[in-house]
Design a protein around this motif. Structure first.
Motif, short mmCIF file in Angstrom:
data_model
loop_
_atom_site.label_atom_id
_atom_site.label_comp_id
_atom_site.label_asym_id
_atom_site.label_seq_id
_atom_site.Cartn_x
_atom_site.Cartn_y
_atom_site.Cartn_z
N PRO A 253 4.16 11.82 4.43
CA PRO A 253 5.06 11.91 5.60
C PRO A 253 5.86 13.22 5.61
O PRO A 253 6.06 13.80 6.68
CB PRO A 253 5.97 10.69 5.43
CG PRO A 253 5.15 9.70 4.67
CD PRO A 253 4.37 10.54 3.70
N GLN A 254 6.29 13.68 4.45
CA GLN A 254 7.04 14.94 4.38
C GLN A 254 6.15 16.12 4.75
O GLN A 254 6.58 17.05 5.45
CB GLN A 254 7.63 15.12 2.98
CG GLN A 254 8.70 14.09 2.65
CD GLN A 254 8.95 13.94 1.17
OE1 GLN A 254 8.45 14.71 0.36
NE2 GLN A 254 9.72 12.93 0.80
N HIS A 255 4.92 16.09 4.29
CA HIS A 255 3.96 17.15 4.61
C HIS A 255 3.70 17.19 6.12
O HIS A 255 3.67 18.27 6.73
CB HIS A 255 2.66 16.87 3.85
CG HIS A 255 1.56 17.84 4.12
ND1 HIS A 255 1.67 19.19 3.87
CD2 HIS A 255 0.29 17.66 4.61
CE1 HIS A 255 0.54 19.81 4.19
NE2 HIS A 255 -0.30 18.90 4.65
N GLU B 259 12.88 3.90 1.95
CA GLU B 259 11.45 4.07 1.73
C GLU B 259 10.69 4.49 2.99
O GLU B 259 9.60 5.06 2.91
CB GLU B 259 10.83 2.75 1.20
CG GLU B 259 11.29 2.34 -0.17
CD GLU B 259 12.49 1.38 -0.14
OE1 GLU B 259 12.61 0.59 -1.08
OE2 GLU B 259 13.27 1.43 0.83
N LEU B 260 11.25 4.19 4.16
CA LEU B 260 10.55 4.44 5.43
C LEU B 260 11.12 5.63 6.21
O LEU B 260 10.76 5.84 7.36
CB LEU B 260 10.56 3.19 6.31
CG LEU B 260 9.77 1.99 5.81
CD1 LEU B 260 9.88 0.84 6.80
CD2 LEU B 260 8.31 2.35 5.59
N GLY C 125 0.82 -1.22 0.00
CA GLY C 125 0.00 0.00 0.00
C GLY C 125 0.84 1.26 0.00
O GLY C 125 2.07 1.21 -0.06
N GLU C 126 0.17 2.40 0.08
CA GLU C 126 0.87 3.68 0.14
C GLU C 126 1.44 3.88 1.55
O GLU C 126 0.89 3.41 2.54
CB GLU C 126 -0.08 4.83 -0.19
CG GLU C 126 -0.40 4.95 -1.67
CD GLU C 126 -1.11 6.25 -1.99
OE1 GLU C 126 -1.16 7.15 -1.12
OE2 GLU C 126 -1.62 6.37 -3.11
N LEU C 127 2.54 4.60 1.61
CA LEU C 127 3.17 4.87 2.90
C LEU C 127 2.68 6.19 3.45
O LEU C 127 2.61 7.19 2.73
CB LEU C 127 4.69 4.92 2.74
CG LEU C 127 5.35 3.60 2.33
CD1 LEU C 127 6.83 3.83 2.06
CD2 LEU C 127 5.18 2.56 3.44
N ASN C 128 2.32 6.22 4.73
CA ASN C 128 1.94 7.48 5.36
C ASN C 128 2.52 7.54 6.77
O ASN C 128 3.05 6.55 7.29
CB ASN C 128 0.42 7.68 5.37
CG ASN C 128 -0.30 6.63 6.19
OD1 ASN C 128 -0.12 6.53 7.40
ND2 ASN C 128 -1.16 5.86 5.54
N SER C 129 2.40 8.69 7.39
CA SER C 129 3.08 8.94 8.67
C SER C 129 2.50 8.15 9.84
O SER C 129 3.10 8.13 10.92
CB SER C 129 3.01 10.44 8.99
OG SER C 129 1.67 10.89 9.02
#
Length: 234
Positions: free
Chosen positions: A195-197, A157-158, A131-135
């Motif tokens: 995650p950057q946001h 990636e993490l 899946g997509e990676l999120n925070s």
């Protein structure tokens, strides 16, 4: 001094001390404006403080740093680098041990495909994830992240997932940013991932001034989770 005359809008952006979003098309001089804005800010900072200047490529980072240091400008304790370099050098390496576990003698940042197969076999959750990676995913991968870390690896990636968890849970990390940095500048913000946001928003929440720079028409990293909606939401 800059080699061209700034417009009233550019002057307003340079002298403002508020959170802001700077949107501009290619060739409009936004890198020059950002560099001048940083130069304008650091001259009023004590030697132990600086700003965070995040770009998406090493080349762009070097260019921004050179522009900011023009005419022997002292950038004080500022950071210039890519988002990956920022996550590693400012968050994960100095503060990760407290939350992730014992630090081996050396830690390497690698893509998952570059990890030895014997180690991959020990991280089933990461291996099977598509899946997509999120925070919010740190807890999902926590055991695997610790296994990798103890074996001397941090997954490229993490980085965003790990950095968010550490910044949100390490009081020492939060105090470090509040003491050392006055502002955070992120260029090409339209290419930011979730995650950057969330890192950007957390730094603002800690009291840093946030400056997001980008062009919603130029997003080219959708394949890795970047989304122009994040700069639009600001």
């Amino acid at each position: 001094m800059a080699s061209f005359e700034f417009t009233p809008d550019q002057e307003a952006a340079i002298t403002s001390i508020a959170n802001m979003v700077i949107t501009a098309c290619p060739g409009s001089g936004k890198t020059t404006v950002v560099a001048e804005k940083i130069r304008n800010e650091v001259k009023n900072l004590p030697d132990y403080k600086g700003v965070i200047g995040i770009t998406f490529t090493v080349k762009a980072s070097k260019e921004l740093k050179v522009r900011c240091k023009k005419d022997a400008c002292d950038v004080k304790a500022s950071f210039f680098g890519t988002i990956d370099h920022f996550c590693l050098s400012e968050i994960i390496y100095p503060f990760g041990t407290r939350l992730i576990g014992n630090t081996p003698r050396s830690v390497e940042c690698k893509l998952f495909d570059e990890i030895p197969q014997a180690i991959k076999d020990q991280v089933p959750t990461i291996s099977g994830y598509s899946g997509e990676l999120n925070s919010d995913l740190y807890r999902v991968f926590e055991d695997d992240i610790k296994t990798l870390y103890e074996n001397g690896y941090v997954l490229l990636e993490l980085l965003g997932v790990m950095a968010n968890y550490i910044l949100n849970n390490s009081l020492a990390c939060q105090k470090y940013f509040m003491a050392k940095y006055a502002s955070v500048y992120i260029d090409e913000y339209q290419d930011s991932s979730e995650p950057q946001h969330m890192l950007f928003l957390k730094l603002i929440d800690l009291g840093l001034i946030g400056v997001a720079v980008g062009d919603t028409q130029q997003s080219i990293y959708a394949w890795r989770g970047s989304n122009p909606e994040f700069i639009e939401s600001l």
